[in-house]
Scaffold this active site. Structure first.
Site, PDB file in Angstrom:
ATOM      1  N   GLY A  11       0.745  -1.041   0.220  1.00 12.49           N
ATOM      2  CA  GLY A  11      -0.079   0.053   0.191  1.00 12.49           C
ATOM      3  C   GLY A  11       0.550   1.271   0.635  1.00 12.49           C
ATOM      4  O   GLY A  11       2.276   1.288   0.006  1.00 12.49           O
ATOM      5  N   TYR A 142     -15.350   3.289   8.262  1.00 14.50           N
ATOM      6  CA  TYR A 142     -13.679   3.545   9.053  1.00 14.50           C
ATOM      7  C   TYR A 142     -13.356   3.778  10.337  1.00 14.50           C
ATOM      8  O   TYR A 142     -13.040   3.812  10.997  1.00 14.50           O
ATOM      9  CB  TYR A 142     -13.116   4.116   7.564  1.00 14.50           C
ATOM     10  CG  TYR A 142     -11.907   4.608   7.800  1.00 14.50           C
ATOM     11  CD1 TYR A 142     -10.718   3.388   7.258  1.00 14.50           C
ATOM     12  CD2 TYR A 142     -10.538   5.908   7.767  1.00 14.50           C
ATOM     13  CE1 TYR A 142      -9.174   4.140   8.257  1.00 14.50           C
ATOM     14  CE2 TYR A 142      -9.285   6.720   7.686  1.00 14.50           C
ATOM     15  CZ  TYR A 142      -9.071   5.051   7.868  1.00 14.50           C
ATOM     16  OH  TYR A 142      -6.867   5.721   7.574  1.00 14.50           O
TER      17      TYR A 142
HETATM   18  P1  NAD Z   1      -2.916   1.944   1.357  1.00 12.38           P
HETATM   19  O1  NAD Z   1      -5.230   1.442   1.069  1.00 12.38           O
HETATM   20  O2  NAD Z   1      -2.428   2.481   0.354  1.00 12.38           O
HETATM   21  O3  NAD Z   1      -2.752  -0.266   1.488  1.00 12.38           O
HETATM   22  C1  NAD Z   1      -3.358  -0.924   2.192  1.00 12.38           C
HETATM   23  C2  NAD Z   1      -3.663  -2.081   1.483  1.00 12.38           C
HETATM   24  O4  NAD Z   1      -4.043  -3.043   2.899  1.00 12.38           O
HETATM   25  C3  NAD Z   1      -3.983  -2.203   0.710  1.00 12.38           C
HETATM   26  O5  NAD Z   1      -2.577  -2.972  -0.251  1.00 12.38           O
HETATM   27  C4  NAD Z   1      -4.328  -3.675  -0.168  1.00 12.38           C
HETATM   28  O6  NAD Z   1      -4.253  -4.675  -0.683  1.00 12.38           O
HETATM   29  C5  NAD Z   1      -3.741  -4.442   1.776  1.00 12.38           C
HETATM   30  N1  NAD Z   1      -5.031  -5.487   2.400  1.00 12.38           N
HETATM   31  C6  NAD Z   1      -6.509  -4.817   2.209  1.00 12.38           C
HETATM   32  N2  NAD Z   1      -7.884  -5.855   2.520  1.00 12.38           N
HETATM   33  C7  NAD Z   1      -6.634  -6.928   2.652  1.00 12.38           C
HETATM   34  C8  NAD Z   1      -6.465  -8.136   3.885  1.00 12.38           C
HETATM   35  N3  NAD Z   1      -7.721  -8.492   3.594  1.00 12.38           N
HETATM   36  N4  NAD Z   1      -4.772  -8.893   3.739  1.00 12.38           N
HETATM   37  C9  NAD Z   1      -4.290  -8.294   3.705  1.00 12.38           C
HETATM   38  N5  NAD Z   1      -3.720  -6.962   2.911  1.00 12.38           N
HETATM   39  C10 NAD Z   1      -5.177  -6.390   2.561  1.00 12.38           C
HETATM   40  O7  NAD Z   1      -3.302   2.492   2.850  1.00 12.38           O
HETATM   41  P2  NAD Z   1      -2.826   3.105   3.667  1.00 12.38           P
HETATM   42  O8  NAD Z   1      -2.417   4.244   2.809  1.00 12.38           O
HETATM   43  O9  NAD Z   1      -1.069   2.108   3.577  1.00 12.38           O
HETATM   44  O10 NAD Z   1      -2.644   3.318   4.422  1.00 12.38           O
HETATM   45  C11 NAD Z   1      -1.916   1.626   6.003  1.00 12.38           C
HETATM   46  C12 NAD Z   1      -2.166   2.423   7.293  1.00 12.38           C
HETATM   47  O11 NAD Z   1      -2.473   3.343   7.603  1.00 12.38           O
HETATM   48  C13 NAD Z   1      -3.649   1.938   6.680  1.00 12.38           C
HETATM   49  O12 NAD Z   1      -4.063   1.497   8.378  1.00 12.38           O
HETATM   50  C14 NAD Z   1      -4.871   3.229   7.273  1.00 12.38           C
HETATM   51  O13 NAD Z   1      -5.998   3.420   8.376  1.00 12.38           O
HETATM   52  C15 NAD Z   1      -3.783   4.096   7.904  1.00 12.38           C
HETATM   53  N6  NAD Z   1      -3.750   5.239   7.353  1.00 12.38           N
HETATM   54  C16 NAD Z   1      -3.210   5.787   6.501  1.00 12.38           C
HETATM   55  C17 NAD Z   1      -3.088   6.796   6.004  1.00 12.38           C
HETATM   56  C18 NAD Z   1      -3.075   8.057   4.484  1.00 12.38           C
HETATM   57  O14 NAD Z   1      -3.553   9.043   4.538  1.00 12.38           O
HETATM   58  N7  NAD Z   1      -2.293   7.158   3.829  1.00 12.38           N
HETATM   59  C19 NAD Z   1      -3.912   8.072   6.906  1.00 12.38           C
HETATM   60  C20 NAD Z   1      -4.205   7.695   8.174  1.00 12.38           C
HETATM   61  C21 NAD Z   1      -4.247   6.205   8.505  1.00 12.38           C
HETATM   62  C1  AKB Z   2      -8.479   8.594   4.662  1.00 12.82           C
HETATM   63  O1  AKB Z   2      -8.469   9.406   3.900  1.00 12.82           O
HETATM   64  O2  AKB Z   2      -9.357   7.444   4.611  1.00 12.82           O
HETATM   65  C2  AKB Z   2      -7.083   8.154   4.858  1.00 12.82           C
HETATM   66  C3  AKB Z   2      -6.690   8.640   6.516  1.00 12.82           C
HETATM   67  C4  AKB Z   2      -7.178  10.864   6.657  1.00 12.82           C
HETATM   68  O3  AKB Z   2      -7.343   8.002   7.645  1.00 12.82           O
HETATM   69  N1  AKB Z   2      -6.119   8.920   4.186  1.00 12.82           N
END
Ligand code: NAD
Ligand code: AKB
Length: 319
Positions: A11, A142
């Site tokens: 991800g 979420y």
């Molecule tokens: P992303 O969506 O880019 O990556 C998430 C990954 O999880 C994907 O590669 C997807 O294939 C995988 N996934 C989905 N279902 C799955 C399953 N059943 N088993 C295994 N893998 C599975 O998300 P990200 O932006 O890399 O976020 C990573 C974490 O950080 C998440 O928990 C998200 O909630 C948290 N987060 C992200 C942000 C952001 O802005 N990117 C902000 C706040 C929190």
């Molecule tokens: C989203 O927009 O869902 C994420 C987050 C802030 O958790 N980028």
């Protein structure tokens, strides 16, 4: 941390956090796991990789045992916008996945990193300098799962002594892997359009202000917290984390300092309603006090770095 497993390594965050962990702890000591989305060539060639659906507790335990894992960075999740399209899937992946991770951590005494989100907040929450402890009634599935996840992590710490740590990330901005279906994705998409010389249709209003963080700071926070002295931590998986806050219009203006003819039209969709329930800025004094959190990038530095790197990737034919 000696032997690390990363879930959701393909991800947006995992594709950059995993190489950094491999740099620090050795390629062979960091297992990158992926589900539907495939890993990039760099991750496939720099250390062990395994297919893992985090809702499959048996397979998770097998991998943990096979590689003698002592720490898990549990990134796999369904984010806010995709979650509103598929709420049942979001509940299943986000809750079963975390439960399975916490259970294996309880049984085998592992350390866990849990990335929570500003999505735990809600319209009742003070929107400016949102306090660490405040009213939280999230409106998205979420946000509900992220808040329930924080509470579950607290429970596993208090009841079973599991060492679980985490932050409430703002929207993450990066140039390597596009974001996977969040509300803050517009901030990344705007850069991609600008660098390709295309106009951008923004799905939130010009005056929408949200907290954001640049990927190098996002990674720094995860590793710094996981390496922090446990004695100094007054919270577990819910540290407020701040870096920068700006409106969609201010971001477009900053990009225009580098690409003057960049055009944006604003056509809010269902994601506007989500953005309107989240804070504008965050009070992260607990993180600063307990484990020395301090971001390195502001809006201007982040914008310059994003544009430089996206231009390079465009020239290399990677966009
Ligand atoms: P992303 O969506 O880019 O990556 C998430 C990954 O999880 C994907 O590669 C997807 O294939 C995988 N996934 C989905 N279902 C799955 C399953 N059943 N088993 C295994 N893998 C599975 O998300 P990200 O932006 O890399 O976020 C990573 C974490 O950080 C998440 O928990 C998200 O909630 C948290 N987060 C992200 C942000 C952001 O802005 N990117 C902000 C706040 C929190
Ligand atoms: C989203 O927009 O869902 C994420 C987050 C802030 O958790 N980028």
């Amino acid at each position: 941390m000696r032997r690390i497993l990363v879930t959701g390594a393909a991800g947006q965050i995992g594709s950059e956090l995993t190489p950094r962990l491999r740099e620090l702890y050795g390629g062979e000591n960091v297992v990158a796991t992926f589900h539907i989305k495939k890993l990039g060539e760099d991750l496939l060639s720099s250390g062990p990789c395994e297919h893992l659906d985090v809702t499959d507790a048996k397979r998770l335990r097998e991998i943990v045992e096979e590689y003698d894992i002592d720490s898990i960075f549990h990134l796999a999740a369904i984010l806010s916008a995709k979650g509103e399209q598929k709420p049942q899937l979001a509940w299943h992946v986000n809750m079963s996945g975390l439960y399975n991770v916490l259970e294996v951590a309880r049984e085998l005494e592992l350390r866990v990193f849990y990335p929570s989100s500003i999505a735990v907040f809600s319209p009742e929450t003070p929107r400016d300098m949102t306090p660490q402890l405040t009213v939280m009634r999230p409106r998205t599935i979420y946000g509900v799962t992220k808040l329930a996840g924080e509470l579950l992590c607290d429970y596993y710490h208090n009841r079973f002594g599991v060492d679980v740590r985490g932050v409430r990330y703002p929207g993450v901005i990066s140039y390597k892997t596009p974001p996977g279906g969040g509300t803050t994705d517009y901030a990344v998409e705007m850069f991609y359009a600008a660098v390709k010389g295309e106009p951008y249709t923004c799905f939130v209003r010009e005056d929408t202000v949200l907290p954001m963080i640049y990927m190098p700071d996002c990674i720094k926070a995860a590793i710094q917290l996981m390496e922090a002295d446990a004695e100094r931590l007054t919270r577990h998986a819910d540290y407020n984390l701040a870096s920068m806050s700006f409106s969609a219009g201010e971001l477009a203006e900053e990009i225009r300092k580098h690409i003057p003819d960049f055009k944006v039209v604003y056509k809010p969709d269902y994601r506007q309603r989500i953005a309107d329930t989240w804070p504008r800025s965050i009070d992260d004094s607990a993180a600063r006090r307990d484990w020395g959190w301090k971001p390195s990038y502001g809006l201007a530095e982040m914008t310059r770095d994003m544009i430089e790197n996206l231009r390079r990737r465009l020239e290399e034919g990677l966009l």
